[in-house]
Motif scaffolding. Sequence first.
Motif, PDB file in Angstrom:
ATOM      1  N   LEU A 170      -6.653  -0.161  10.008  1.00  0.00           N
ATOM      2  CA  LEU A 170      -6.458  -0.428   8.581  1.00  0.00           C
ATOM      3  C   LEU A 170      -6.846  -1.856   8.239  1.00  0.00           C
ATOM      4  O   LEU A 170      -7.577  -2.097   7.278  1.00  0.00           O
ATOM      5  CB  LEU A 170      -5.006  -0.175   8.189  1.00  0.00           C
ATOM      6  CG  LEU A 170      -4.615  -0.562   6.772  1.00  0.00           C
ATOM      7  CD1 LEU A 170      -5.316   0.323   5.756  1.00  0.00           C
ATOM      8  CD2 LEU A 170      -3.106  -0.509   6.591  1.00  0.00           C
ATOM      9  N   SER A 185     -13.371   6.250  -2.420  1.00  0.00           N
ATOM     10  CA  SER A 185     -13.981   6.531  -1.123  1.00  0.00           C
ATOM     11  C   SER A 185     -12.901   6.633  -0.043  1.00  0.00           C
ATOM     12  O   SER A 185     -11.817   6.071  -0.177  1.00  0.00           O
ATOM     13  CB  SER A 185     -14.999   5.448  -0.760  1.00  0.00           C
ATOM     14  OG  SER A 185     -14.344   4.201  -0.627  1.00  0.00           O
ATOM     15  N   THR A 186     -13.201   7.369   1.010  1.00  0.00           N
ATOM     16  CA  THR A 186     -12.243   7.602   2.088  1.00  0.00           C
ATOM     17  C   THR A 186     -12.786   7.034   3.391  1.00  0.00           C
ATOM     18  O   THR A 186     -13.959   7.235   3.724  1.00  0.00           O
ATOM     19  CB  THR A 186     -11.994   9.115   2.260  1.00  0.00           C
ATOM     20  OG1 THR A 186     -11.525   9.640   1.023  1.00  0.00           O
ATOM     21  CG2 THR A 186     -10.961   9.382   3.329  1.00  0.00           C
ATOM     22  N   VAL A 187     -11.919   6.328   4.133  1.00  0.00           N
ATOM     23  CA  VAL A 187     -12.259   5.789   5.438  1.00  0.00           C
ATOM     24  C   VAL A 187     -11.313   6.414   6.453  1.00  0.00           C
ATOM     25  O   VAL A 187     -10.096   6.341   6.289  1.00  0.00           O
ATOM     26  CB  VAL A 187     -12.114   4.245   5.472  1.00  0.00           C
ATOM     27  CG1 VAL A 187     -12.400   3.696   6.845  1.00  0.00           C
ATOM     28  CG2 VAL A 187     -12.999   3.605   4.432  1.00  0.00           C
ATOM     29  N   LEU A 204      -7.743   6.289   4.926  1.00  0.00           N
ATOM     30  CA  LEU A 204      -7.497   5.308   3.882  1.00  0.00           C
ATOM     31  C   LEU A 204      -8.323   5.715   2.671  1.00  0.00           C
ATOM     32  O   LEU A 204      -9.534   5.918   2.789  1.00  0.00           O
ATOM     33  CB  LEU A 204      -7.915   3.912   4.353  1.00  0.00           C
ATOM     34  CG  LEU A 204      -7.974   2.816   3.298  1.00  0.00           C
ATOM     35  CD1 LEU A 204      -6.583   2.512   2.768  1.00  0.00           C
ATOM     36  CD2 LEU A 204      -8.622   1.566   3.861  1.00  0.00           C
ATOM     37  N   LEU A 237       0.831  -1.207   0.000  1.00  0.00           N
ATOM     38  CA  LEU A 237       0.000   0.000   0.000  1.00  0.00           C
ATOM     39  C   LEU A 237       0.865   1.256   0.000  1.00  0.00           C
ATOM     40  O   LEU A 237       1.776   1.382   0.815  1.00  0.00           O
ATOM     41  CB  LEU A 237      -0.903   0.028   1.238  1.00  0.00           C
ATOM     42  CG  LEU A 237      -2.059  -0.934   1.275  1.00  0.00           C
ATOM     43  CD1 LEU A 237      -2.822  -0.806   2.594  1.00  0.00           C
ATOM     44  CD2 LEU A 237      -3.006  -0.682   0.122  1.00  0.00           C
ATOM     45  N   SER A 291     -10.529  -2.307   8.229  1.00  0.00           N
ATOM     46  CA  SER A 291     -11.167  -1.622   7.094  1.00  0.00           C
ATOM     47  C   SER A 291     -11.008  -2.400   5.797  1.00  0.00           C
ATOM     48  O   SER A 291     -11.849  -2.300   4.904  1.00  0.00           O
ATOM     49  CB  SER A 291     -10.569  -0.227   6.907  1.00  0.00           C
ATOM     50  OG  SER A 291     -10.890   0.587   7.985  1.00  0.00           O
ATOM     51  N   LEU A 292      -9.927  -3.136   5.676  1.00  0.00           N
ATOM     52  CA  LEU A 292      -9.668  -3.902   4.466  1.00  0.00           C
ATOM     53  C   LEU A 292     -10.278  -5.297   4.493  1.00  0.00           C
ATOM     54  O   LEU A 292     -10.322  -5.964   3.461  1.00  0.00           O
ATOM     55  CB  LEU A 292      -8.163  -4.008   4.204  1.00  0.00           C
ATOM     56  CG  LEU A 292      -7.453  -2.698   3.900  1.00  0.00           C
ATOM     57  CD1 LEU A 292      -5.959  -2.927   3.790  1.00  0.00           C
ATOM     58  CD2 LEU A 292      -8.002  -2.064   2.636  1.00  0.00           C
ATOM     59  N   LYS A 301      -9.613   4.342  -0.689  1.00  0.00           N
ATOM     60  CA  LYS A 301      -9.779   3.066  -1.387  1.00  0.00           C
ATOM     61  C   LYS A 301      -9.696   3.254  -2.895  1.00  0.00           C
ATOM     62  O   LYS A 301      -9.715   4.377  -3.396  1.00  0.00           O
ATOM     63  CB  LYS A 301     -11.125   2.446  -0.998  1.00  0.00           C
ATOM     64  CG  LYS A 301     -11.177   2.054   0.465  1.00  0.00           C
ATOM     65  CD  LYS A 301     -12.433   1.308   0.762  1.00  0.00           C
ATOM     66  CE  LYS A 301     -12.402   0.791   2.181  1.00  0.00           C
ATOM     67  NZ  LYS A 301     -13.554  -0.068   2.466  1.00  0.00           N
ATOM     68  N   GLU A 302      -9.591   2.151  -3.604  1.00  0.00           N
ATOM     69  CA  GLU A 302      -9.456   2.184  -5.065  1.00  0.00           C
ATOM     70  C   GLU A 302     -10.629   2.872  -5.750  1.00  0.00           C
ATOM     71  O   GLU A 302     -10.472   3.473  -6.802  1.00  0.00           O
ATOM     72  CB  GLU A 302      -9.290   0.770  -5.614  1.00  0.00           C
ATOM     73  CG  GLU A 302      -7.955   0.159  -5.290  1.00  0.00           C
ATOM     74  CD  GLU A 302      -7.805  -1.234  -5.853  1.00  0.00           C
ATOM     75  OE1 GLU A 302      -8.748  -1.737  -6.504  1.00  0.00           O
ATOM     76  OE2 GLU A 302      -6.741  -1.831  -5.642  1.00  0.00           O
ATOM     77  N   ASP A 303     -11.821   2.771  -5.151  1.00  0.00           N
ATOM     78  CA  ASP A 303     -12.994   3.400  -5.759  1.00  0.00           C
ATOM     79  C   ASP A 303     -13.087   4.896  -5.450  1.00  0.00           C
ATOM     80  O   ASP A 303     -14.020   5.568  -5.867  1.00  0.00           O
ATOM     81  CB  ASP A 303     -14.276   2.685  -5.330  1.00  0.00           C
ATOM     82  CG  ASP A 303     -14.539   2.779  -3.831  1.00  0.00           C
ATOM     83  OD1 ASP A 303     -13.760   3.428  -3.103  1.00  0.00           O
ATOM     84  OD2 ASP A 303     -15.555   2.190  -3.392  1.00  0.00           O
TER      85      ASP A 303
END
Length: 78
Positions: free
Chosen positions: A73, A45-47, A39, A21, A76-77, A41-43
């Motif tokens: 993390l 979106s933020t976490v 974080l 990552l 979340s994954l 993400k690939e799409d």
Amino acid sequence: RVFGRNAAAVSEALRGAMAHLPVDINPQPPRRNSFEVSLVKEDGSTVELWSGIKKGPPRKLKFPQPETVVEALKSSLA
């Protein structure tokens, strides 16, 4: 300096846990006196993994333990 040291510690822990990552420190100008870890993400979106904005005093509560962010993390994954 405190923010930089803590950012380095958290990014090192994240790189150690998930070497594939990418980790960016402050890709956008940070908020003053804040410490947050997110974080993306690939799409797109933020976490939010950590926010110290509403924590403290004392000031040390504004910064996470690196292990705490790594666990956030991983959850979340999952």
